[in-house]
Design a protein around this motif. Structure first.
Motif, PDB file in Angstrom:
ATOM      1  N   SER A  38      -4.718  -5.590   5.616  1.00  0.00           N
ATOM      2  CA  SER A  38      -4.105  -5.239   4.327  1.00  0.00           C
ATOM      3  C   SER A  38      -3.636  -6.490   3.580  1.00  0.00           C
ATOM      4  O   SER A  38      -3.538  -6.476   2.354  1.00  0.00           O
ATOM      5  CB  SER A  38      -2.929  -4.296   4.537  1.00  0.00           C
TER       6      SER A  38
ATOM      7  N   ASN B 136      -7.986   3.302  -1.993  1.00  0.00           N
ATOM      8  CA  ASN B 136      -7.770   4.561  -1.269  1.00  0.00           C
ATOM      9  C   ASN B 136      -7.807   5.749  -2.229  1.00  0.00           C
ATOM     10  O   ASN B 136      -7.665   6.885  -1.808  1.00  0.00           O
ATOM     11  CB  ASN B 136      -6.475   4.516  -0.460  1.00  0.00           C
TER      12      ASN B 136
ATOM     13  N   LEU C  17      -0.401   4.087   1.399  1.00  0.00           N
ATOM     14  CA  LEU C  17      -0.763   4.820   2.616  1.00  0.00           C
ATOM     15  C   LEU C  17      -0.456   3.928   3.825  1.00  0.00           C
ATOM     16  O   LEU C  17      -0.154   2.745   3.673  1.00  0.00           O
ATOM     17  CB  LEU C  17      -2.246   5.201   2.615  1.00  0.00           C
ATOM     18  N   ARG C  18      -0.574   4.510   4.985  1.00  0.00           N
ATOM     19  CA  ARG C  18      -0.288   3.766   6.222  1.00  0.00           C
ATOM     20  C   ARG C  18      -1.374   4.074   7.252  1.00  0.00           C
ATOM     21  O   ARG C  18      -1.082   4.602   8.325  1.00  0.00           O
ATOM     22  CB  ARG C  18       1.087   4.194   6.790  1.00  0.00           C
ATOM     23  N   CYS C  19      -2.638   3.798   6.907  1.00  0.00           N
ATOM     24  CA  CYS C  19      -3.727   4.111   7.835  1.00  0.00           C
ATOM     25  C   CYS C  19      -3.421   3.460   9.179  1.00  0.00           C
ATOM     26  O   CYS C  19      -3.123   2.257   9.226  1.00  0.00           O
ATOM     27  CB  CYS C  19      -5.047   3.598   7.284  1.00  0.00           C
TER      28      CYS C  19
ATOM     29  N   CYS D  29       0.832  -1.196   0.000  1.00  0.00           N
ATOM     30  CA  CYS D  29       0.000   0.000   0.000  1.00  0.00           C
ATOM     31  C   CYS D  29       0.865   1.244   0.000  1.00  0.00           C
ATOM     32  O   CYS D  29       1.998   1.228   0.484  1.00  0.00           O
ATOM     33  CB  CYS D  29      -0.927   0.004   1.214  1.00  0.00           C
TER      34      CYS D  29
ATOM     35  N   GLY E  51      -4.441  -4.589   0.613  1.00  0.00           N
ATOM     36  CA  GLY E  51      -3.514  -3.628   0.079  1.00  0.00           C
ATOM     37  C   GLY E  51      -4.186  -2.618  -0.849  1.00  0.00           C
ATOM     38  O   GLY E  51      -5.391  -2.450  -0.814  1.00  0.00           O
TER      39      GLY E  51
ATOM     40  N   TYR F 277      -5.004   2.329  11.631  1.00  0.00           N
ATOM     41  CA  TYR F 277      -5.763   1.164  12.094  1.00  0.00           C
ATOM     42  C   TYR F 277      -5.496  -0.061  11.230  1.00  0.00           C
ATOM     43  O   TYR F 277      -6.114  -1.114  11.430  1.00  0.00           O
ATOM     44  CB  TYR F 277      -7.267   1.471  12.115  1.00  0.00           C
ATOM     45  N   CYS F 278      -4.607   0.083  10.245  1.00  0.00           N
ATOM     46  CA  CYS F 278      -4.390  -1.017   9.303  1.00  0.00           C
ATOM     47  C   CYS F 278      -2.924  -1.430   9.220  1.00  0.00           C
ATOM     48  O   CYS F 278      -2.606  -2.606   9.315  1.00  0.00           O
ATOM     49  CB  CYS F 278      -4.903  -0.586   7.928  1.00  0.00           C
ATOM     50  N   MET F 279      -2.049  -0.451   9.050  1.00  0.00           N
ATOM     51  CA  MET F 279      -0.649  -0.784   8.754  1.00  0.00           C
ATOM     52  C   MET F 279       0.312   0.076   9.579  1.00  0.00           C
ATOM     53  O   MET F 279       0.041   1.257   9.762  1.00  0.00           O
ATOM     54  CB  MET F 279      -0.407  -0.473   7.265  1.00  0.00           C
TER      55      MET F 279
HETATM   56 FE1  SF4 Z   1      -3.615   0.975   2.729  1.00  0.00          FE
HETATM   57 FE2  SF4 Z   1      -6.228   0.575   2.615  1.00  0.00          FE
HETATM   58 FE3  SF4 Z   1      -4.784  -0.280   4.737  1.00  0.00          FE
HETATM   59 FE4  SF4 Z   1      -5.131   2.301   4.384  1.00  0.00          FE
HETATM   60  S1  SF4 Z   1      -6.761   0.792   4.780  1.00  0.00           S
HETATM   61  S2  SF4 Z   1      -3.175   1.290   4.857  1.00  0.00           S
HETATM   62  S3  SF4 Z   1      -5.176   2.523   2.212  1.00  0.00           S
HETATM   63  S4  SF4 Z   1      -4.639  -1.031   2.685  1.00  0.00           S
END
Ligand code: SF4
Ligand code: SAM
Length: 352
Positions: free
Chosen positions: A348, A122, A47-49, A45, A93, A51-53
Protein backbone atom coordinates in the motif's frame (compact mmCIF):
# COMPACT_ATOMS: atom_id res chain seq x y z
CA UNK A 1 -3.50 22.29 -7.67
CA UNK A 2 -1.44 22.63 -4.52
CA UNK A 3 1.98 24.22 -4.86
CA UNK A 4 3.38 24.79 -1.37
CA UNK A 5 6.26 22.59 -0.22
CA UNK A 6 9.18 23.09 2.15
CA UNK A 7 12.41 24.05 0.39
CA UNK A 8 15.53 22.32 1.72
CA UNK A 9 18.88 24.04 1.48
CA UNK A 10 20.38 23.39 -2.02
CA UNK A 11 23.83 23.10 -0.39
CA UNK A 12 22.69 19.95 1.36
CA UNK A 13 21.75 18.19 -1.88
CA UNK A 14 24.26 15.44 -2.69
CA UNK A 15 26.01 16.26 -5.95
CA UNK A 16 25.80 13.93 -8.92
CA UNK A 17 29.06 12.47 -10.12
CA UNK A 18 29.65 14.05 -13.56
CA UNK A 19 29.09 11.58 -16.38
CA UNK A 20 27.55 8.97 -14.06
CA UNK A 21 24.06 9.09 -15.48
CA UNK A 22 24.21 9.20 -19.26
CA UNK A 23 21.33 10.25 -21.44
CA UNK A 24 18.27 8.61 -22.91
CA UNK A 25 15.82 6.32 -21.18
CA UNK A 26 15.69 4.32 -17.98
CA UNK A 27 18.00 1.42 -18.76
CA UNK A 28 19.31 -1.03 -16.17
CA UNK A 29 22.50 -3.10 -16.16
CA UNK A 30 20.57 -6.15 -17.38
CA UNK A 31 19.46 -4.38 -20.55
CA UNK A 32 15.84 -3.74 -19.59
CA UNK A 33 14.27 -0.35 -20.31
CA UNK A 34 11.56 1.03 -18.05
CA UNK A 35 8.76 2.73 -19.98
CA UNK A 36 5.86 2.03 -17.61
CA UNK A 37 5.61 4.34 -14.58
CA UNK A 38 3.51 3.44 -11.51
CA UNK A 39 2.74 6.45 -9.37
CA UNK A 40 1.43 6.01 -5.84
CA UNK A 41 -0.70 9.03 -4.99
CA UNK A 42 -1.27 8.22 -1.33
CA UNK A 43 -0.42 5.52 1.19
CA UNK A 44 -3.86 5.82 2.79
CA UNK A 45 -6.78 3.54 2.11
CA UNK A 46 -10.45 3.18 3.01
CA UNK A 47 -10.31 -0.64 2.92
CA UNK A 48 -8.13 -3.05 4.88
CA UNK A 49 -7.56 -6.01 2.54
CA UNK A 50 -6.05 -8.63 4.80
CA UNK A 51 -3.15 -9.40 2.41
CA UNK A 52 -2.21 -5.72 2.25
CA UNK A 53 -2.98 -3.71 5.36
CA UNK A 54 -3.65 -4.46 9.04
CA UNK A 55 -7.17 -3.66 10.33
CA UNK A 56 -5.89 -0.76 12.42
CA UNK A 57 -4.27 0.86 9.36
CA UNK A 58 -0.66 2.02 9.24
CA UNK A 59 1.37 5.01 10.27
CA UNK A 60 0.40 7.33 7.38
CA UNK A 61 2.94 9.60 5.71
CA UNK A 62 2.89 13.13 7.15
CA UNK A 63 1.31 15.54 4.66
CA UNK A 64 4.51 17.57 4.32
CA UNK A 65 6.35 14.47 3.09
CA UNK A 66 3.82 13.78 0.37
CA UNK A 67 4.41 15.22 -3.06
CA UNK A 68 1.99 17.99 -3.95
CA UNK A 69 -0.12 17.63 -7.09
CA UNK A 70 2.25 19.96 -8.95
CA UNK A 71 5.29 17.95 -7.82
CA UNK A 72 3.69 14.70 -9.00
CA UNK A 73 2.88 16.23 -12.37
CA UNK A 74 6.38 17.64 -12.74
CA UNK A 75 8.00 14.25 -12.11
CA UNK A 76 5.60 12.51 -14.47
CA UNK A 77 6.36 15.16 -17.11
CA UNK A 78 10.12 14.60 -16.69
CA UNK A 79 9.51 10.86 -17.07
CA UNK A 80 7.56 11.37 -20.28
CA UNK A 81 9.58 14.18 -21.86
CA UNK A 82 13.12 13.10 -20.88
CA UNK A 83 13.04 9.42 -20.00
CA UNK A 84 10.81 7.63 -22.48
CA UNK A 85 7.90 6.84 -20.17
CA UNK A 86 4.98 5.72 -22.36
CA UNK A 87 2.49 4.42 -19.80
CA UNK A 88 1.49 5.95 -16.49
CA UNK A 89 -0.65 4.14 -13.92
CA UNK A 90 -1.90 5.94 -10.82
CA UNK A 91 -2.32 3.77 -7.76
CA UNK A 92 -1.83 3.83 -4.00
CA UNK A 93 -3.02 3.21 -1.25
CA UNK A 94 -6.35 4.25 -2.65
CA UNK A 95 -5.86 6.88 -5.39
CA UNK A 96 -9.52 7.97 -5.35
CA UNK A 97 -8.81 9.44 -1.88
CA UNK A 98 -6.58 12.04 -3.51
CA UNK A 99 -8.76 15.12 -4.13
CA UNK A 100 -6.55 16.34 -7.00
CA UNK A 101 -6.76 13.06 -8.95
CA UNK A 102 -8.81 14.35 -11.94
CA UNK A 103 -6.43 17.33 -12.29
CA UNK A 104 -3.36 15.09 -12.12
CA UNK A 105 -4.87 12.78 -14.76
CA UNK A 106 -5.76 15.74 -17.01
CA UNK A 107 -2.23 17.17 -16.73
CA UNK A 108 -0.77 13.75 -17.57
CA UNK A 109 -2.96 13.13 -20.59
CA UNK A 110 -1.98 16.59 -21.90
CA UNK A 111 1.72 15.59 -22.05
CA UNK A 112 3.49 14.94 -25.33
CA UNK A 113 4.05 12.29 -26.44
CA UNK A 114 0.75 11.46 -24.78
CA UNK A 115 1.22 8.49 -22.44
CA UNK A 116 -1.44 5.81 -21.89
CA UNK A 117 -2.97 6.69 -18.53
CA UNK A 118 -4.66 4.17 -16.26
CA UNK A 119 -5.78 3.78 -12.67
CA UNK A 120 -5.79 0.93 -10.15
CA UNK A 121 -8.48 1.40 -7.54
CA UNK A 122 -10.72 -0.41 -5.08
CA UNK A 123 -13.63 1.48 -6.73
CA UNK A 124 -15.14 2.76 -3.46
CA UNK A 125 -16.42 6.17 -4.59
CA UNK A 126 -15.82 5.43 -8.26
CA UNK A 127 -19.50 5.72 -9.17
CA UNK A 128 -19.20 9.43 -8.33
CA UNK A 129 -15.73 9.97 -9.83
CA UNK A 130 -15.86 7.95 -13.07
CA UNK A 131 -17.31 10.70 -15.31
CA UNK A 132 -14.70 13.26 -14.14
CA UNK A 133 -11.89 10.78 -14.69
CA UNK A 134 -13.13 9.93 -18.18
CA UNK A 135 -13.40 13.67 -18.94
CA UNK A 136 -9.79 14.10 -17.76
CA UNK A 137 -8.75 11.60 -20.43
CA UNK A 138 -8.17 8.49 -18.29
CA UNK A 139 -7.83 5.57 -20.69
CA UNK A 140 -8.39 2.46 -18.59
CA UNK A 141 -9.13 1.25 -15.11
CA UNK A 142 -8.33 -1.80 -12.98
CA UNK A 143 -10.61 -2.53 -10.05
CA UNK A 144 -9.60 -4.84 -7.23
CA UNK A 145 -12.34 -7.25 -6.21
CA UNK A 146 -11.78 -10.54 -4.41
CA UNK A 147 -15.31 -11.79 -3.83
CA UNK A 148 -18.94 -11.20 -4.81
CA UNK A 149 -20.20 -12.32 -1.42
CA UNK A 150 -21.02 -9.33 0.75
CA UNK A 151 -20.18 -11.01 4.05
CA UNK A 152 -16.89 -12.34 2.74
CA UNK A 153 -16.05 -8.94 1.28
CA UNK A 154 -16.52 -7.44 4.73
CA UNK A 155 -14.42 -10.19 6.29
CA UNK A 156 -11.65 -9.63 3.72
CA UNK A 157 -11.57 -5.83 3.78
CA UNK A 158 -13.00 -4.95 7.22
CA UNK A 159 -15.49 -2.69 5.46
CA UNK A 160 -19.04 -3.40 4.20
CA UNK A 161 -18.51 -1.72 0.81
CA UNK A 162 -19.26 -4.38 -1.84
CA UNK A 163 -22.31 -2.49 -3.23
CA UNK A 164 -20.14 0.65 -3.74
CA UNK A 165 -17.54 -1.39 -5.62
CA UNK A 166 -20.13 -3.00 -7.92
CA UNK A 167 -21.69 0.43 -8.58
CA UNK A 168 -18.21 1.81 -9.31
CA UNK A 169 -17.55 -0.93 -11.85
CA UNK A 170 -20.78 -0.16 -13.68
CA UNK A 171 -20.05 3.58 -13.64
CA UNK A 172 -16.57 2.97 -15.10
CA UNK A 173 -18.03 0.94 -17.95
CA UNK A 174 -20.79 3.51 -18.57
CA UNK A 175 -18.15 6.27 -18.66
CA UNK A 176 -16.22 4.36 -21.35
CA UNK A 177 -13.19 3.52 -19.18
CA UNK A 178 -12.84 0.23 -21.01
CA UNK A 179 -11.70 -2.47 -20.98
CA UNK A 180 -12.56 -2.54 -17.28
CA UNK A 181 -10.21 -5.05 -15.68
CA UNK A 182 -10.75 -6.75 -12.35
CA UNK A 183 -7.78 -7.81 -10.19
CA UNK A 184 -8.38 -10.69 -7.80
CA UNK A 185 -6.10 -12.13 -5.13
CA UNK A 186 -7.15 -15.54 -3.83
CA UNK A 187 -6.38 -16.56 -0.27
CA UNK A 188 -6.33 -20.19 0.75
CA UNK A 189 -9.39 -21.25 2.73
CA UNK A 190 -10.95 -17.76 2.46
CA UNK A 191 -12.01 -16.82 -1.05
CA UNK A 192 -10.69 -19.66 -3.22
CA UNK A 193 -14.27 -20.63 -4.08
CA UNK A 194 -14.88 -17.16 -5.50
CA UNK A 195 -12.72 -17.84 -8.57
CA UNK A 196 -15.48 -19.33 -10.76
CA UNK A 197 -18.32 -16.96 -9.67
CA UNK A 198 -16.01 -14.00 -10.34
CA UNK A 199 -15.17 -15.35 -13.79
CA UNK A 200 -18.86 -15.82 -14.60
CA UNK A 201 -19.72 -12.35 -13.33
CA UNK A 202 -16.96 -10.84 -15.52
CA UNK A 203 -18.06 -12.80 -18.60
CA UNK A 204 -21.63 -11.59 -18.06
CA UNK A 205 -20.62 -7.92 -17.67
CA UNK A 206 -17.74 -7.79 -20.17
CA UNK A 207 -15.05 -7.15 -17.56
CA UNK A 208 -11.60 -8.70 -17.98
CA UNK A 209 -10.64 -10.78 -14.94
CA UNK A 210 -7.02 -11.25 -13.86
CA UNK A 211 -5.93 -13.29 -10.87
CA UNK A 212 -2.76 -12.14 -9.10
CA UNK A 213 -0.69 -14.51 -6.99
CA UNK A 214 -0.36 -13.16 -3.48
CA UNK A 215 3.09 -11.65 -2.93
CA UNK A 216 5.11 -11.14 0.27
CA UNK A 217 4.21 -7.45 0.48
CA UNK A 218 1.75 -7.49 3.37
CA UNK A 219 2.39 -5.07 6.21
CA UNK A 220 2.28 -7.82 8.84
CA UNK A 221 4.72 -10.16 7.05
CA UNK A 222 2.31 -13.10 7.30
CA UNK A 223 2.78 -14.37 3.71
CA UNK A 224 4.05 -17.91 3.32
CA UNK A 225 4.91 -19.70 0.09
CA UNK A 226 3.10 -22.85 1.21
CA UNK A 227 -0.20 -21.05 1.90
CA UNK A 228 -0.20 -19.10 -1.36
CA UNK A 229 -2.81 -20.03 -3.99
CA UNK A 230 -0.67 -20.61 -7.09
CA UNK A 231 -1.41 -19.95 -10.76
CA UNK A 232 -1.64 -23.72 -11.17
CA UNK A 233 -4.28 -23.95 -8.41
CA UNK A 234 -6.25 -21.12 -10.03
CA UNK A 235 -6.20 -22.70 -13.48
CA UNK A 236 -7.29 -26.04 -12.03
CA UNK A 237 -10.31 -24.36 -10.46
CA UNK A 238 -11.29 -22.52 -13.64
CA UNK A 239 -10.82 -25.44 -16.03
CA UNK A 240 -13.03 -27.67 -13.87
CA UNK A 241 -16.05 -25.75 -15.22
CA UNK A 242 -14.81 -23.71 -18.21
CA UNK A 243 -12.77 -24.33 -21.35
CA UNK A 244 -9.64 -22.20 -21.46
CA UNK A 245 -7.53 -21.90 -24.61
CA UNK A 246 -4.22 -19.98 -24.44
CA UNK A 247 -4.51 -16.54 -26.03
CA UNK A 248 -1.76 -16.45 -28.64
CA UNK A 249 -1.66 -12.64 -28.81
CA UNK A 250 1.88 -11.31 -28.20
CA UNK A 251 2.38 -10.88 -24.44
CA UNK A 252 5.37 -8.50 -24.54
CA UNK A 253 6.10 -7.11 -21.08
CA UNK A 254 2.50 -7.69 -19.93
CA UNK A 255 2.58 -9.72 -16.72
CA UNK A 256 -0.69 -11.60 -17.31
CA UNK A 257 -0.81 -14.90 -19.16
CA UNK A 258 -4.21 -14.96 -20.81
CA UNK A 259 -6.72 -17.59 -21.85
CA UNK A 260 -9.79 -17.33 -24.08
CA UNK A 261 -12.84 -18.60 -22.21
CA UNK A 262 -15.46 -21.02 -23.62
CA UNK A 263 -14.83 -20.08 -27.26
CA UNK A 264 -15.86 -16.48 -26.62
CA UNK A 265 -13.58 -13.55 -27.40
CA UNK A 266 -13.36 -12.86 -23.66
CA UNK A 267 -10.22 -13.64 -21.74
CA UNK A 268 -9.10 -14.41 -18.21
CA UNK A 269 -5.57 -13.69 -17.07
CA UNK A 270 -3.27 -15.00 -14.38
CA UNK A 271 -0.38 -12.94 -13.08
CA UNK A 272 1.96 -15.56 -11.66
CA UNK A 273 4.29 -13.04 -10.04
CA UNK A 274 5.73 -15.64 -7.70
CA UNK A 275 5.68 -19.00 -9.47
CA UNK A 276 6.38 -17.81 -13.04
CA UNK A 277 8.22 -14.58 -12.51
CA UNK A 278 8.37 -12.20 -15.48
CA UNK A 279 11.21 -10.06 -14.10
CA UNK A 280 13.31 -10.61 -17.24
CA UNK A 281 10.79 -8.59 -19.28
CA UNK A 282 10.00 -6.00 -16.59
CA UNK A 283 9.52 -2.48 -17.96
CA UNK A 284 8.37 -0.74 -14.74
CA UNK A 285 9.63 2.06 -12.58
CA UNK A 286 7.82 3.31 -9.49
CA UNK A 287 7.31 6.63 -7.76
CA UNK A 288 6.03 6.59 -4.18
CA UNK A 289 3.68 9.21 -2.73
CA UNK A 290 6.65 10.74 -0.87
CA UNK A 291 8.77 11.11 -3.98
CA UNK A 292 11.02 8.04 -3.83
CA UNK A 293 11.96 6.12 -6.95
CA UNK A 294 11.85 2.35 -6.61
CA UNK A 295 13.20 0.34 -9.50
CA UNK A 296 11.33 -2.79 -8.35
CA UNK A 297 8.38 -3.69 -6.11
CA UNK A 298 10.84 -5.71 -4.05
CA UNK A 299 13.69 -3.20 -4.06
CA UNK A 300 15.29 -2.65 -0.67
CA UNK A 301 16.65 0.74 -1.67
CA UNK A 302 14.94 3.89 -2.89
CA UNK A 303 16.20 7.11 -4.47
CA UNK A 304 14.91 10.37 -3.11
CA UNK A 305 13.66 12.70 -5.84
CA UNK A 306 11.60 14.82 -3.44
CA UNK A 307 14.66 16.32 -1.83
CA UNK A 308 16.20 17.18 -5.20
CA UNK A 309 12.86 18.59 -6.38
CA UNK A 310 12.45 20.79 -3.32
CA UNK A 311 15.99 22.06 -3.34
CA UNK A 312 15.82 23.49 -6.82
CA UNK A 313 17.14 20.72 -9.09
CA UNK A 314 16.37 21.30 -12.77
CA UNK A 315 14.67 18.72 -15.00
CA UNK A 316 17.97 17.43 -16.33
CA UNK A 317 19.36 16.71 -12.88
CA UNK A 318 16.18 14.97 -11.79
CA UNK A 319 16.20 12.88 -14.98
CA UNK A 320 19.84 11.93 -14.26
CA UNK A 321 18.99 10.88 -10.71
CA UNK A 322 16.15 8.72 -12.02
CA UNK A 323 18.47 7.09 -14.58
CA UNK A 324 21.00 6.29 -11.87
CA UNK A 325 18.25 4.86 -9.67
CA UNK A 326 17.37 2.48 -12.50
CA UNK A 327 20.86 1.15 -13.21
CA UNK A 328 21.08 -1.23 -10.25
CA UNK A 329 17.68 -2.85 -10.68
CA UNK A 330 18.13 -6.49 -9.65
CA UNK A 331 17.60 -9.19 -12.28
CA UNK A 332 14.73 -10.75 -10.33
CA UNK A 333 12.68 -10.49 -7.15
CA UNK A 334 14.37 -13.49 -5.55
CA UNK A 335 11.31 -14.56 -3.54
CA UNK A 336 12.42 -18.19 -3.75
CA UNK A 337 15.96 -17.37 -2.66
CA UNK A 338 16.64 -18.39 0.97
CA UNK A 339 18.21 -14.96 1.53
CA UNK A 340 15.05 -13.13 0.35
CA UNK A 341 14.01 -10.26 2.59
CA UNK A 342 10.64 -8.59 2.28
CA UNK A 343 10.89 -4.84 1.57
CA UNK A 344 10.24 -2.68 4.61
CA UNK A 345 7.39 -0.81 2.93
CA UNK A 346 4.17 -2.77 2.33
CA UNK A 347 2.36 -2.81 -1.02
CA UNK A 348 0.00 0.00 0.00
CA UNK A 349 2.95 2.36 0.59
CA UNK A 350 4.88 1.32 -2.52
CA UNK A 351 1.99 1.49 -4.97
CA UNK A 352 0.74 -1.80 -6.36
FE1 SF4 B 1 -6.40 -0.64 0.16
FE2 SF4 B 1 -5.81 -1.55 -2.25
FE3 SF4 B 1 -4.42 -2.37 -0.08
FE4 SF4 B 1 -6.92 -3.14 -0.37
S1 SF4 B 1 -5.22 -3.65 -1.75
S2 SF4 B 1 -6.01 -2.32 1.52
S3 SF4 B 1 -7.87 -1.44 -1.36
S4 SF4 B 1 -4.44 -0.35 -0.91
N1 SAM C 1 -6.18 0.46 -3.51
C1 SAM C 1 -6.06 0.16 -4.89
C2 SAM C 1 -6.55 -1.22 -5.19
O1 SAM C 1 -6.71 -2.01 -4.28
O2 SAM C 1 -6.74 -1.51 -6.39
C3 SAM C 1 -4.69 0.35 -5.45
C4 SAM C 1 -3.54 -0.11 -4.62
S1 SAM C 1 -3.45 -1.86 -4.33
C5 SAM C 1 -1.97 -1.96 -3.37
C6 SAM C 1 -3.02 -2.42 -5.96
C7 SAM C 1 -3.18 -3.90 -6.21
O3 SAM C 1 -2.26 -4.58 -5.39
C8 SAM C 1 -4.55 -4.47 -5.88
O4 SAM C 1 -5.06 -5.12 -7.02
C9 SAM C 1 -4.30 -5.44 -4.78
O5 SAM C 1 -5.14 -6.56 -4.85
C10 SAM C 1 -2.86 -5.81 -5.02
N2 SAM C 1 -2.18 -6.29 -3.83
C11 SAM C 1 -2.08 -5.71 -2.61
N3 SAM C 1 -1.34 -6.47 -1.78
C12 SAM C 1 -0.95 -7.54 -2.50
C13 SAM C 1 -0.18 -8.70 -2.21
N4 SAM C 1 0.37 -8.90 -1.01
N5 SAM C 1 0.02 -9.60 -3.19
C14 SAM C 1 -0.53 -9.42 -4.43
N6 SAM C 1 -1.27 -8.35 -4.76
C15 SAM C 1 -1.49 -7.44 -3.81
Amino acid sequence: MTTSSPLPDPQLRPQLVPGSAGTGGLVDRHGRTATDLRVSLTDRCNLRCTYCMPPEGLQWLPKVEQLTDDEVVRLVRIGVEHLGIREVRFTGGEPLLRPGLPGIVAATTALLPRPEVSLTTNAVGLSRMAPALAAAGLDRINVSLDTLDRERFTQLTYRDRLPDVLAGLKAAKDAGLTPVKINTVLLRGINEDDAVPLLEYCLEHGYELRFIEQMPLDAHHAWTRGEMVTAEDILAKLTASHTLVPDVEERGAAPAERWLVDGTGLTVGVIASVTRSFCGACDRTRLTADGQIRNCLFAREESDLRFALRSGADDQEIADRWRIATLNKLPGHGIDDPSFLQPSRPMSAIGG
